[in-house]
Design a protein around this motif. Structure first.
Motif, PDB file in Angstrom:
ATOM      1  N   ALA A   3       0.597  -0.604  -0.014  1.00 12.01           N
ATOM      2  CA  ALA A   3      -0.273   0.069  -0.236  1.00 12.01           C
ATOM      3  C   ALA A   3       0.863   1.382  -0.021  1.00 12.01           C
ATOM      4  N   ARG A   4       2.554   1.173   0.328  1.00 12.98           N
ATOM      5  CA  ARG A   4       2.805   2.633   0.680  1.00 12.98           C
ATOM      6  C   ARG A   4       3.887   2.140  -1.126  1.00 12.98           C
ATOM      7  N   CYS A   5       3.405   1.595  -2.079  1.00 16.40           N
ATOM      8  CA  CYS A   5       4.002   1.385  -3.302  1.00 16.40           C
ATOM      9  C   CYS A   5       3.222   1.361  -4.722  1.00 16.40           C
ATOM     10  N   VAL A   6       4.585   1.903  -5.405  1.00 17.37           N
ATOM     11  CA  VAL A   6       3.439   1.539  -7.023  1.00 17.37           C
ATOM     12  C   VAL A   6       4.416   1.087  -7.613  1.00 17.37           C
ATOM     13  N   GLN A   7       3.908   0.385  -8.366  1.00 14.86           N
ATOM     14  CA  GLN A   7       5.373  -0.532  -8.949  1.00 14.86           C
ATOM     15  C   GLN A   7       5.132   0.104 -10.293  1.00 14.86           C
ATOM     16  N   LEU A   8       6.223   0.349 -11.097  1.00 15.67           N
ATOM     17  CA  LEU A   8       7.358   1.201 -12.250  1.00 15.67           C
ATOM     18  C   LEU A   8       7.473  -0.125 -12.999  1.00 15.67           C
ATOM     19  N   ARG A   9       7.814   0.896 -14.476  1.00 20.93           N
ATOM     20  CA  ARG A   9       7.911   0.153 -15.479  1.00 20.93           C
ATOM     21  C   ARG A   9       8.719   0.719 -16.369  1.00 20.93           C
ATOM     22  N   PRO A  10       9.660   0.456 -15.937  1.00 20.93           N
ATOM     23  CA  PRO A  10      11.396   1.250 -16.070  1.00 20.93           C
ATOM     24  C   PRO A  10      12.244   0.580 -17.583  1.00 20.93           C
ATOM     25  N   ARG A  11      12.848   1.836 -18.074  1.00 21.23           N
ATOM     26  CA  ARG A  11      13.005   1.486 -20.322  1.00 21.23           C
ATOM     27  C   ARG A  11      14.163   0.056 -19.119  1.00 21.23           C
ATOM     28  N   GLY A  12      13.751  -0.096 -20.356  1.00 22.19           N
ATOM     29  CA  GLY A  12      15.117  -1.789 -20.358  1.00 22.19           C
ATOM     30  C   GLY A  12      15.129  -2.490 -18.929  1.00 22.19           C
ATOM     31  N   TRP A  13      13.894  -2.231 -18.299  1.00 16.09           N
ATOM     32  CA  TRP A  13      13.521  -3.929 -17.382  1.00 16.09           C
ATOM     33  C   TRP A  13      12.917  -4.338 -18.094  1.00 16.09           C
ATOM     34  N   PRO A  14      13.730  -5.752 -17.912  1.00 17.89           N
ATOM     35  CA  PRO A  14      12.904  -7.021 -19.526  1.00 17.89           C
ATOM     36  C   PRO A  14      11.958  -7.338 -18.871  1.00 17.89           C
ATOM     37  N   PRO A  15      10.932  -7.207 -20.308  1.00 17.26           N
ATOM     38  CA  PRO A  15       9.858  -8.243 -19.632  1.00 17.26           C
ATOM     39  C   PRO A  15       9.119  -8.985 -19.653  1.00 17.26           C
ATOM     40  N   GLN A  16      10.719  -9.852 -19.238  1.00 13.44           N
ATOM     41  CA  GLN A  16       9.744 -11.052 -18.472  1.00 13.44           C
ATOM     42  C   GLN A  16       9.799 -11.083 -17.437  1.00 13.44           C
ATOM     43  N   SER A  17      10.508 -10.120 -16.685  1.00 10.38           N
ATOM     44  CA  SER A  17      10.798  -9.848 -15.176  1.00 10.38           C
ATOM     45  C   SER A  17       9.340  -9.200 -14.548  1.00 10.38           C
ATOM     46  N   GLU A  18       9.219  -9.393 -13.358  1.00 13.17           N
ATOM     47  CA  GLU A  18       8.354  -8.969 -12.706  1.00 13.17           C
ATOM     48  C   GLU A  18       8.925  -7.480 -12.485  1.00 13.17           C
ATOM     49  N   GLU A  19       7.780  -6.821 -12.349  1.00 11.58           N
ATOM     50  CA  GLU A  19       7.854  -4.934 -12.686  1.00 11.58           C
ATOM     51  C   GLU A  19       8.435  -4.452 -10.617  1.00 11.58           C
ATOM     52  N   PRO A  20       9.439  -3.838 -10.336  1.00 14.69           N
ATOM     53  CA  PRO A  20       9.657  -3.240  -9.424  1.00 14.69           C
ATOM     54  C   PRO A  20       8.889  -2.192  -8.653  1.00 14.69           C
ATOM     55  N   ASP A  35       2.349   3.539 -13.979  1.00 13.52           N
ATOM     56  CA  ASP A  35       0.486   3.095 -14.644  1.00 13.52           C
ATOM     57  C   ASP A  35      -0.681   4.896 -14.409  1.00 13.52           C
ATOM     58  N   PRO A  36      -1.099   5.449 -15.162  1.00 13.11           N
ATOM     59  CA  PRO A  36      -1.903   6.304 -15.190  1.00 13.11           C
ATOM     60  C   PRO A  36      -2.510   6.270 -13.886  1.00 13.11           C
ATOM     61  N   SER A  37      -3.285   5.189 -14.365  1.00 10.19           N
ATOM     62  CA  SER A  37      -4.315   5.358 -13.293  1.00 10.19           C
ATOM     63  C   SER A  37      -4.056   5.095 -11.510  1.00 10.19           C
ATOM     64  N   ASP A  38      -2.386   4.917 -11.359  1.00  9.32           N
ATOM     65  CA  ASP A  38      -2.003   5.163 -10.025  1.00  9.32           C
ATOM     66  C   ASP A  38      -0.910   6.484  -9.946  1.00  9.32           C
ATOM     67  N   GLN A  39      -1.697   6.885 -10.814  1.00  8.25           N
ATOM     68  CA  GLN A  39      -0.991   8.684 -10.778  1.00  8.25           C
ATOM     69  C   GLN A  39      -1.167   9.275  -9.490  1.00  8.25           C
ATOM     70  N   SER A  40      -2.528   9.260  -9.211  1.00  2.43           N
ATOM     71  CA  SER A  40      -3.215  10.372  -8.579  1.00  2.43           C
ATOM     72  C   SER A  40      -2.410  10.033  -6.367  1.00  2.43           C
ATOM     73  N   LEU A  41      -1.787   8.708  -7.135  1.00  2.00           N
ATOM     74  CA  LEU A  41      -1.320   8.607  -5.645  1.00  2.00           C
ATOM     75  C   LEU A  41      -0.044   9.412  -5.392  1.00  2.00           C
ATOM     76  N   LEU A  42       0.756   9.718  -6.681  1.00  2.00           N
ATOM     77  CA  LEU A  42       1.619  10.010  -6.963  1.00  2.00           C
ATOM     78  C   LEU A  42       1.607  11.198  -6.128  1.00  2.00           C
ATOM     79  N   ASP A  43       0.035  12.156  -6.972  1.00  2.00           N
ATOM     80  CA  ASP A  43      -0.529  13.214  -6.406  1.00  2.00           C
ATOM     81  C   ASP A  43      -0.030  14.003  -4.900  1.00  2.00           C
TER      82      ASP A  43
END
Length: 375
Positions: free
Chosen positions: A328-345, A363-371
């Protein structure tokens, strides 16, 4: 570097040759069958007005070009330097498109693809024994790849043998499924024939795309988060296993090629099997909590569980594992170069909101958490 100094990094009985690009026998050395080329980065020479080899990185480029021209298969190639911050202006292959800004130590897998090498070593580290162990591990991985994969490309089954996956593991089929999703560089064809990068491509896949990222294999932190225990408890569970469950858990530790280049890694299929046993013990009514289930299964009385709800391993702003916290304290990222077969950090919300490049990995759906975190 003289051979006497090189021997402190490559001890007997391993064969060793020290050469420079100025030596008459340099090309002859390349014709010999080596498992690792360590390229010193600093030649003490300056770039001239015409193309020339003046440091390790430029020599790597020359080696690759010469290999293409001659059809030669190079072994693993690694940068070897006393200055791990020499590449601080390079943009790594993983993460924000920004200069590395410091030492490559801990981020070797992020930088190596940019320099077209399999790995980098800092030879002035505090633990020289560890450096020697890691150099030997990389060379031995290439030797193993040459032996297991052969000269006609690599098949799926050969990769399974290369990684040392035991058929006796109860989670063997699940591990095969995870490897099917791991984007193996399979190259064997019906007609045979050598592949250009040869065995080194198998090692590169392992050190740059697989072991550094959560997927087929997991780190201690991620395993602890999945089991719901502290890393110290995880150590205790496999230190002296006395039950079938704890013995099976210890068999999940990856001991195959280049294991020494990283912290301890575990087969994720085996950890999923161990976690399922804990859940089954609770659901069947044998125990009331996951903690008591682990005690029962392992035979260990002192089991420290995590206090976080829905624990996940999170990364810092360099995309390196930094600890465990609640999802609940985190969001998942989709970093550039992160292998697509790996779990997102996962990254803590406050860190993800700290810079625009992290914000746009979310993900855009989590942007409100950052705001909310930015207010």
């Amino acid at each position: 570097m003289k051979e006497t100094e090189a021997r402190t990094f490559v001890p007997h009985p391993h064969e060793l040759a020290v050469s420079t690009h100025h030596d008459d026998d340099f090309s002859d050395r390349l014709n010999e069958s080596w498992d690792l080329i360590l390229v010193d980065e600093n030649f003490g020479e300056e770039p001239s007005s015409t193309p020339t080899v003046f440091d390790g990185s430029s020599l790597v480029g020359w080696l690759r070009a010469e290999a293409r021209k001659s059809g030669r298969q190079l072994p693993c190639v690694a940068i070897f330097t006393t200055q791990p911050d020499l590449f601080q202006k390079e943009v790594p292959a993983v993460g924000p498109a920004l200069p590395m800004g410091g030492s490559f130590v801990g981020r070797e897998a992020y930088l190596a693809p940019v320099l077209d090498v399999e790995w980098l070593f800092s030879k002035n580290g505090d633990d020289k024994v560890r450096i020697v162990e890691r150099i030997e591990a990389l060379a031995q991985a290439h030797e193993t790849a040459r032996t297991v994969l052969g000269g006609n490309g690599a098949s799926f089954q050969e990769f399974v043998s290369f990684l040392g996956l035991s058929e006796k593991a109860t989670w063997h089929k699940a591990a095969l499924s995870s490897l099917e999703r791991a984007r193996l560089p399979i190259s064997e064809s019906a007609n045979g024939g050598n592949t250009f990068r040869g065995p080194a491509s198998a090692v590169r896949w392992l050190v740059q795309e697989t072991l550094p990222f959560p997927g087929a294999f997991l780190s201690d932190t991620r395993v602890a988060a999945r089991l719901g225990v502290t890393v110290a408890t995880l150590d205790r569970l496999v230190m002296d296993p006395s039950t079938q469950w704890s013995q099976d858990l210890k068999r999940c530790v990856y001991t195959g090629p280049v294991a020494a280049l990283f912290g301890r890694r575990w087969w994720s299929a085996g950890i999923a099997d161990a976690t399922l046993s804990i859940r089954h013990a609770v659901r069947s009514g044998e125990t009331e909590t996951a903690q008591s289930a682990i005690k029962m299964l392992s035979g260990i009385e002192t089991v420290a569980v995590l206090s976080e709800k829905d624990p996940v391993a999170f990364v810092d702003q360099e995309l390196l594992e930094a600890g465990i916290t609640g999802a609940a304290r985190c969001v998942q990222l989709r970093p550039r170069g992160w292998p697509p077969q790996s779990e997102e950090p996962w990254m803590r919300i406050a860190d993800a909101a700290s810079a625009p490049w992290f914000r746009h990995m979310v993900d855009p759906s989590d942007q409100s958490l950052l705001d909310v975190a930015s207010v």
